[in-house]
Design a protein around this motif. Structure first.
Motif, PDB file in Angstrom:
ATOM      1  N   LEU A 265     -42.873  12.754  31.305  1.00  0.00           N
ATOM      2  CA  LEU A 265     -42.555  13.004  32.543  1.00  0.00           C
ATOM      3  C   LEU A 265     -40.899  13.362  32.489  1.00  0.00           C
ATOM      4  O   LEU A 265     -39.883  11.902  31.849  1.00  0.00           O
ATOM      5  N   ILE A 266     -40.315  13.869  33.108  1.00  0.00           N
ATOM      6  CA  ILE A 266     -38.724  14.563  33.047  1.00  0.00           C
ATOM      7  C   ILE A 266     -37.997  15.043  34.377  1.00  0.00           C
ATOM      8  O   ILE A 266     -38.205  16.151  35.212  1.00  0.00           O
ATOM      9  N   THR A 267     -37.284  14.258  35.104  1.00  0.00           N
ATOM     10  CA  THR A 267     -36.574  14.821  36.544  1.00  0.00           C
ATOM     11  C   THR A 267     -35.605  15.265  35.639  1.00  0.00           C
ATOM     12  O   THR A 267     -34.871  15.148  35.478  1.00  0.00           O
ATOM     13  N   LEU A 268     -34.861  16.196  36.991  1.00  0.00           N
ATOM     14  CA  LEU A 268     -33.753  17.137  36.343  1.00  0.00           C
ATOM     15  C   LEU A 268     -33.074  17.326  38.167  1.00  0.00           C
ATOM     16  O   LEU A 268     -34.233  17.203  39.151  1.00  0.00           O
ATOM     17  N   ALA A 269     -32.102  17.790  38.318  1.00  0.00           N
ATOM     18  CA  ALA A 269     -31.378  17.795  39.429  1.00  0.00           C
ATOM     19  C   ALA A 269     -30.573  18.432  38.597  1.00  0.00           C
ATOM     20  O   ALA A 269     -29.565  19.021  37.782  1.00  0.00           O
ATOM     21  N   LYS A 270     -28.915  17.796  40.068  1.00  0.00           N
ATOM     22  CA  LYS A 270     -26.965  18.615  39.762  1.00  0.00           C
ATOM     23  C   LYS A 270     -26.906  19.424  38.935  1.00  0.00           C
ATOM     24  O   LYS A 270     -26.806  20.926  39.527  1.00  0.00           O
ATOM     25  N   ALA A 271     -26.907  19.683  37.556  1.00  0.00           N
ATOM     26  CA  ALA A 271     -26.439  21.182  36.602  1.00  0.00           C
ATOM     27  C   ALA A 271     -27.515  22.464  36.973  1.00  0.00           C
ATOM     28  O   ALA A 271     -26.826  23.521  36.919  1.00  0.00           O
ATOM     29  N   ILE A 272     -28.713  21.991  37.389  1.00  0.00           N
ATOM     30  CA  ILE A 272     -29.893  22.605  37.605  1.00  0.00           C
ATOM     31  C   ILE A 272     -29.774  23.893  38.009  1.00  0.00           C
ATOM     32  O   ILE A 272     -30.044  25.250  37.487  1.00  0.00           O
ATOM     33  N   ALA A 273     -29.659  24.309  38.947  1.00  0.00           N
ATOM     34  CA  ALA A 273     -28.152  25.590  40.170  1.00  0.00           C
ATOM     35  C   ALA A 273     -27.026  26.025  40.390  1.00  0.00           C
ATOM     36  O   ALA A 273     -27.016  26.036  41.339  1.00  0.00           O
ATOM     37  N   GLY A 274     -25.915  25.741  39.249  1.00  0.00           N
ATOM     38  CA  GLY A 274     -24.494  25.726  39.971  1.00  0.00           C
ATOM     39  C   GLY A 274     -23.714  25.039  41.117  1.00  0.00           C
ATOM     40  O   GLY A 274     -23.360  25.815  41.313  1.00  0.00           O
ATOM     41  N   GLY A 275     -24.208  24.518  41.187  1.00  0.00           N
ATOM     42  CA  GLY A 275     -23.691  23.415  42.417  1.00  0.00           C
ATOM     43  C   GLY A 275     -24.892  23.425  43.314  1.00  0.00           C
ATOM     44  O   GLY A 275     -24.311  23.145  44.610  1.00  0.00           O
ATOM     45  N   LEU A 276     -26.259  24.473  43.929  1.00  0.00           N
ATOM     46  CA  LEU A 276     -26.589  24.267  45.135  1.00  0.00           C
ATOM     47  C   LEU A 276     -27.711  22.891  44.843  1.00  0.00           C
ATOM     48  O   LEU A 276     -28.018  22.753  43.491  1.00  0.00           O
ATOM     49  N   PRO A 277     -28.582  22.321  46.105  1.00  0.00           N
ATOM     50  CA  PRO A 277     -28.769  21.809  46.394  1.00  0.00           C
ATOM     51  C   PRO A 277     -30.933  22.264  45.100  1.00  0.00           C
ATOM     52  O   PRO A 277     -31.354  22.678  46.213  1.00  0.00           O
ATOM     53  N   LEU A 278     -31.198  21.224  44.052  1.00  0.00           N
ATOM     54  CA  LEU A 278     -32.093  21.791  43.742  1.00  0.00           C
ATOM     55  C   LEU A 278     -32.799  20.370  42.690  1.00  0.00           C
ATOM     56  O   LEU A 278     -31.957  20.195  41.916  1.00  0.00           O
ATOM     57  N   ALA A 279     -33.973  20.695  42.486  1.00  0.00           N
ATOM     58  CA  ALA A 279     -34.111  18.795  41.570  1.00  0.00           C
ATOM     59  C   ALA A 279     -35.370  19.452  41.450  1.00  0.00           C
ATOM     60  O   ALA A 279     -36.171  20.961  41.991  1.00  0.00           O
ATOM     61  N   ALA A 280     -35.999  18.942  40.251  1.00  0.00           N
ATOM     62  CA  ALA A 280     -37.325  18.830  39.343  1.00  0.00           C
ATOM     63  C   ALA A 280     -37.966  17.691  39.325  1.00  0.00           C
ATOM     64  O   ALA A 280     -37.181  16.812  38.655  1.00  0.00           O
ATOM     65  N   VAL A 281     -39.461  17.804  39.152  1.00  0.00           N
ATOM     66  CA  VAL A 281     -39.941  16.667  38.173  1.00  0.00           C
ATOM     67  C   VAL A 281     -40.654  17.960  37.356  1.00  0.00           C
ATOM     68  O   VAL A 281     -41.046  18.636  38.200  1.00  0.00           O
ATOM     69  N   THR A 282     -40.791  17.713  35.887  1.00  0.00           N
ATOM     70  CA  THR A 282     -41.881  18.552  34.645  1.00  0.00           C
ATOM     71  C   THR A 282     -42.168  17.375  34.379  1.00  0.00           C
ATOM     72  O   THR A 282     -41.478  16.606  33.423  1.00  0.00           O
ATOM     73  N   GLY A 283     -43.576  17.641  34.008  1.00  0.00           N
ATOM     74  CA  GLY A 283     -43.849  16.490  32.975  1.00  0.00           C
ATOM     75  C   GLY A 283     -45.434  17.916  32.621  1.00  0.00           C
ATOM     76  O   GLY A 283     -46.233  18.344  32.856  1.00  0.00           O
ATOM     77  N   ARG A 284     -46.555  16.731  31.691  1.00  0.00           N
ATOM     78  CA  ARG A 284     -47.461  16.557  31.092  1.00  0.00           C
ATOM     79  C   ARG A 284     -48.562  17.824  31.772  1.00  0.00           C
ATOM     80  O   ARG A 284     -48.062  16.989  33.226  1.00  0.00           O
ATOM     81  N   ALA A 285     -49.174  18.619  31.494  1.00  0.00           N
ATOM     82  CA  ALA A 285     -50.072  19.117  33.161  1.00  0.00           C
ATOM     83  C   ALA A 285     -50.887  18.263  33.633  1.00  0.00           C
ATOM     84  O   ALA A 285     -51.170  17.979  34.912  1.00  0.00           O
TER      85      ALA A 285
END
Length: 423
Positions: A265-285
């Protein structure tokens, strides 16, 4: 126009004291590698909103995408009435993150929320309770992520009690490890987990491939691969917190790619949306889909405006080849930092990758941290028009996070200010 001084007075009467700011000037507009305050003073930006503005503060594609989406609709809640852009962002994340296996993604609002959901997913999928984290780690400000975070002040002080079943082990910290190799440091951590927790009880091992708030600590080569190998053998979900390191910041799309480590699993946020609030978890199905329907989500998670911004931001990263831009910044910035270090015995180490670099300051001839000197140098940078940040468990690290679209001239001007601040 209202002055910064006037705005600061209004702030004192309206904004909670616990919300701090690095500088007292107030922003009017920003873009590229600069920020301009309400008095018209320009700042060279070596902070990027804490690694958020990788594509800049007003990237043209992002601006246009946001404008277009606002005109269509601002919110329906994906859990109520879904829309294509949420699906498209998940498709992009599944494609660009490490690993050639089938993946799924879920969208949230902040890095802390992404981390919390990664823990939920790992616990649900494994049926195990324990989570292993590391010294100097930072994972957020919510109750669970404060428990995962190592630093007391200002993040945890008097905010407990915290969530349980969190176990902390030593990080590979080459400057302070006494010469341990990456493999040796990993063996030290693994031994503690197996003796004190029991591998069979561990749902997830959570680690920043390069620590952020903890001091831009880059683990010794081999540390991450050894942990990955152990996690696989022990049935432990390996979670890479790439919230600060992701989206081209370190010269790769994701920092774990430097050692070809593939997280579950990888957790993502910060630079994902050019400054708008957004985050994600991506990983094995099979992990992501283990959670029952309705177990993941949130009212604002994957907001359509943020999704539009994310798609435009990712396209900008590709179009401008921002992984190469980060490598270019590293070449220039690291060389200048090493030149400064050669003459200043307070600098114990220059470290980092890509456009995520730092210097650790100590009392000369020792490894005793010098947070006072760090704060003074950062303040001198601010006074001269360079926006810098400090970090580290001991408060003795100056970190540099310029936007990846910073121009050569802006970068050079910022480095001249930094050089002068060291005296």
């Amino acid at each position: 126009m209202t002055s910064s001084e006037e705005l600061h007075k209004r702030r004192g009467a309206a904004v909670a004291r616990g919300v701090g700011s690095t500088i007292s000037s107030y922003v009017d507009h920003a873009g590229g590698g600069t920020i301009t305050d309400v008095e018209g003073r320009q700042w060279i930006d070596f902070a990027a909103g804490i690694a958020v503005a990788n594509v800049g503060n007003s990237a043209p594609r992002v601006v246009e995408a946001v404008k277009a989406q606002v005109e269509r609709f601002t919110h329906t809640c994906f859990m109520v009435a879904p829309y294509e852009s949420y699906v498209a962002v998940c498709e992009q994340l599944n494609a660009i993150t490490p690993g050639d296996f089938e993946k799924r993604s879920a969208l949230f609002n902040s890095g802390a929320e992404a981390v919390e959901n990664a823990v939920k997913i790992a616990r649900h999928a494994t049926g195990r309770p324990a989570v292993v984290v590391f010294d100097h780690a930072y994972h957020g400000r919510t109750n669970l992520t404060m428990a995962l975070t190592a630093k007391n002040m200002p993040y945890k002080h008097r905010f407990g009690p915290f969530a349980g079943e969190i176990y902390r082990v030593p990080m590979s910290y080459p400057l302070r490890d006494g010469g341990l190799s990456g493999a040796e440091a990993a063996a030290r951590a693994i031994e503690l987990v197996e003796k004190q927790v029991g591998a069979e009880n561990v749902a997830a091992l959570l680690i920043e491939p390069i620590q952020g708030e903890g001091g831009f600590v880059v683990p010794a080569a081999g540390f991450l691969p050894a942990l990955r190998e152990w996690a696989t053998a022990a049935g432990v979900v390996f979670v890479a917190d790439e919230i600060q390191t992701g989206f081209c910041r370190t010269g790769q799309w994701f920092a774990c790619e430097h050692e070809e480590v593939v997280p579950d699993l990888i957790t993502l946020a910060k630079a994902i949306a050019g400054g708008l609030p957004l985050a994600a978890v991506t990983g094995r199905a099979e992990l992501m889909d283990a959670v029952h329907v309705g177990g993941l989500g949130g009212t604002y998670g994957g907001n359509p405006i943020a999704c539009a911004a994310a798609l435009a931001s990712i396209e900008t990263m590709r179009e401008l080849d921002l992984t190469c831009a980060a490598q270019r910044i590293e070449t220039v910035l690291a060389a200048r930092l090493r030149t400064i270090a050669e003459r200043d015995p307070r600098i114990a180490e220059v470290r980092g990758r890509g456009a995520m670099l730092a210097v650790e300051l100590v009392q000369p001839g020792t490894l005793v941290p010098d947070p006072a000197a760090t704060a003074a140098i950062s303040a001198a940078c601010h006074a001269a028009g360079l926006l810098t940040l400090t970090c580290g468990t001991y408060g003795n690290v100056l970190r540099f996070l310029p936007p990846l679209v910073i121009s050569n001239d802006e970068l050079a001007r910022g480095l001249d200010i930094l050089d002068a601040a060291f005296g």
